[in-house]
Design a protein around this motif. Structure first.
Motif, PDB file in Angstrom:
ATOM      1  N   UNK A   1       0.845  -1.183   0.000  1.00 11.66           N
ATOM      2  CA  UNK A   1       0.000   0.000   0.000  1.00 11.66           C
ATOM      3  C   UNK A   1       0.890   1.246   0.000  1.00 11.66           C
ATOM      4  N   UNK A   2       0.443   2.224  -0.751  1.00 10.15           N
ATOM      5  CA  UNK A   2       1.124   3.514  -0.781  1.00 10.15           C
ATOM      6  C   UNK A   2       0.142   4.582  -0.352  1.00 10.15           C
ATOM      7  N   UNK A   3       0.663   5.624   0.239  1.00 17.44           N
ATOM      8  CA  UNK A   3      -0.209   6.726   0.621  1.00 17.44           C
ATOM      9  C   UNK A   3      -0.123   7.832  -0.424  1.00 17.44           C
ATOM     10  N   UNK A   4      -1.262   8.402  -0.690  1.00 18.64           N
ATOM     11  CA  UNK A   4      -1.350   9.548  -1.598  1.00 18.64           C
ATOM     12  C   UNK A   4      -1.962  10.690  -0.786  1.00 18.64           C
ATOM     13  N   UNK A   5      -1.139  11.668  -0.486  1.00 15.37           N
ATOM     14  CA  UNK A   5      -1.626  12.853   0.213  1.00 15.37           C
ATOM     15  C   UNK A   5      -1.855  13.922  -0.846  1.00 15.37           C
ATOM     16  N   UNK A   6      -3.074  14.450  -0.869  1.00 17.01           N
ATOM     17  CA  UNK A   6      -3.320  15.527  -1.822  1.00 17.01           C
ATOM     18  C   UNK A   6      -3.741  16.782  -1.080  1.00 17.01           C
ATOM     19  N   UNK A   7      -3.230  17.890  -1.572  1.00 17.81           N
ATOM     20  CA  UNK A   7      -3.489  19.206  -1.008  1.00 17.81           C
ATOM     21  C   UNK A   7      -4.580  19.858  -1.851  1.00 17.81           C
ATOM     22  N   UNK A   8      -5.507  20.531  -1.173  1.00 15.01           N
ATOM     23  CA  UNK A   8      -6.578  21.192  -1.924  1.00 15.01           C
ATOM     24  C   UNK A   8      -7.013  22.458  -1.215  1.00 15.01           C
ATOM     25  N   UNK A   9      -7.619  23.341  -2.008  1.00 15.11           N
ATOM     26  CA  UNK A   9      -8.171  24.589  -1.480  1.00 15.11           C
ATOM     27  C   UNK A   9      -9.686  24.469  -1.453  1.00 15.11           C
ATOM     28  N   UNK A  10     -10.284  24.896  -0.358  1.00 19.50           N
ATOM     29  CA  UNK A  10     -11.732  25.064  -0.287  1.00 19.50           C
ATOM     30  C   UNK A  10     -11.965  26.541  -0.558  1.00 19.50           C
ATOM     31  N   UNK A  11     -12.650  26.832  -1.643  1.00 19.57           N
ATOM     32  CA  UNK A  11     -12.894  28.219  -2.039  1.00 19.57           C
ATOM     33  C   UNK A  11     -14.376  28.503  -1.814  1.00 19.57           C
ATOM     34  N   UNK A  12     -14.655  29.420  -0.912  1.00 20.42           N
ATOM     35  CA  UNK A  12     -16.034  29.739  -0.543  1.00 20.42           C
ATOM     36  C   UNK A  12     -16.154  31.259  -0.510  1.00 20.42           C
ATOM     37  N   UNK A  13     -16.940  31.795  -1.427  1.00 21.50           N
ATOM     38  CA  UNK A  13     -17.045  33.250  -1.509  1.00 21.50           C
ATOM     39  C   UNK A  13     -15.692  33.839  -1.862  1.00 21.50           C
ATOM     40  N   UNK A  14     -15.249  34.809  -1.103  1.00 25.54           N
ATOM     41  CA  UNK A  14     -13.941  35.412  -1.322  1.00 25.54           C
ATOM     42  C   UNK A  14     -12.849  34.791  -0.469  1.00 25.54           C
TER      43      UNK A  14
END
Length: 100
Positions: A1-14
């Protein structure tokens, strides 16, 4: 098993907030769109892919936000990391559920 860490932005309004999530991958498999939507669903975001090239997801329930995957890291194949990965995933889920 390998881990996949993904980074993301939550964009809400401004406003936007940077977060991370974890996907576990078998063998040499690369993450698929379904993996991202499932990870988001586990974090409380019900989304569908809006822009495949940019990896931007939009809600399916009429809410007003976007999720933008900004970076993907795939690490290791060591089974010992699986125990730590569960703790990491739990911490990330707790942080994402915090209201802002």
């Amino acid at each position: 098993m390998r881990e996949c860490i993904f980074h993301f932005k939550v964009i809400r309004g401004g406003n936007s907030k940077l977060l991370r999530a974890l996907i576990m991958l078998d063998g040499d498999r690369q993450p698929a769109i379904a993996d991202f939507t499932k990870a988001f669903q586990q974090l409380g975001f019900r989304v569908k892919l809006e822009n495949e090239r940019e990896l931007i997801f939009a809600p399916t329930n009429g809410e007003d936000y976007k999720l933008d995957v900004t970076r993907i890291e795939i690490k290791g194949e060591d089974n010992e990391q699986m125990q730590h990965d569960g703790e990491l995933k739990s911490i990330v889920e707790h942080l994402v559920r915090t209201k802002w």
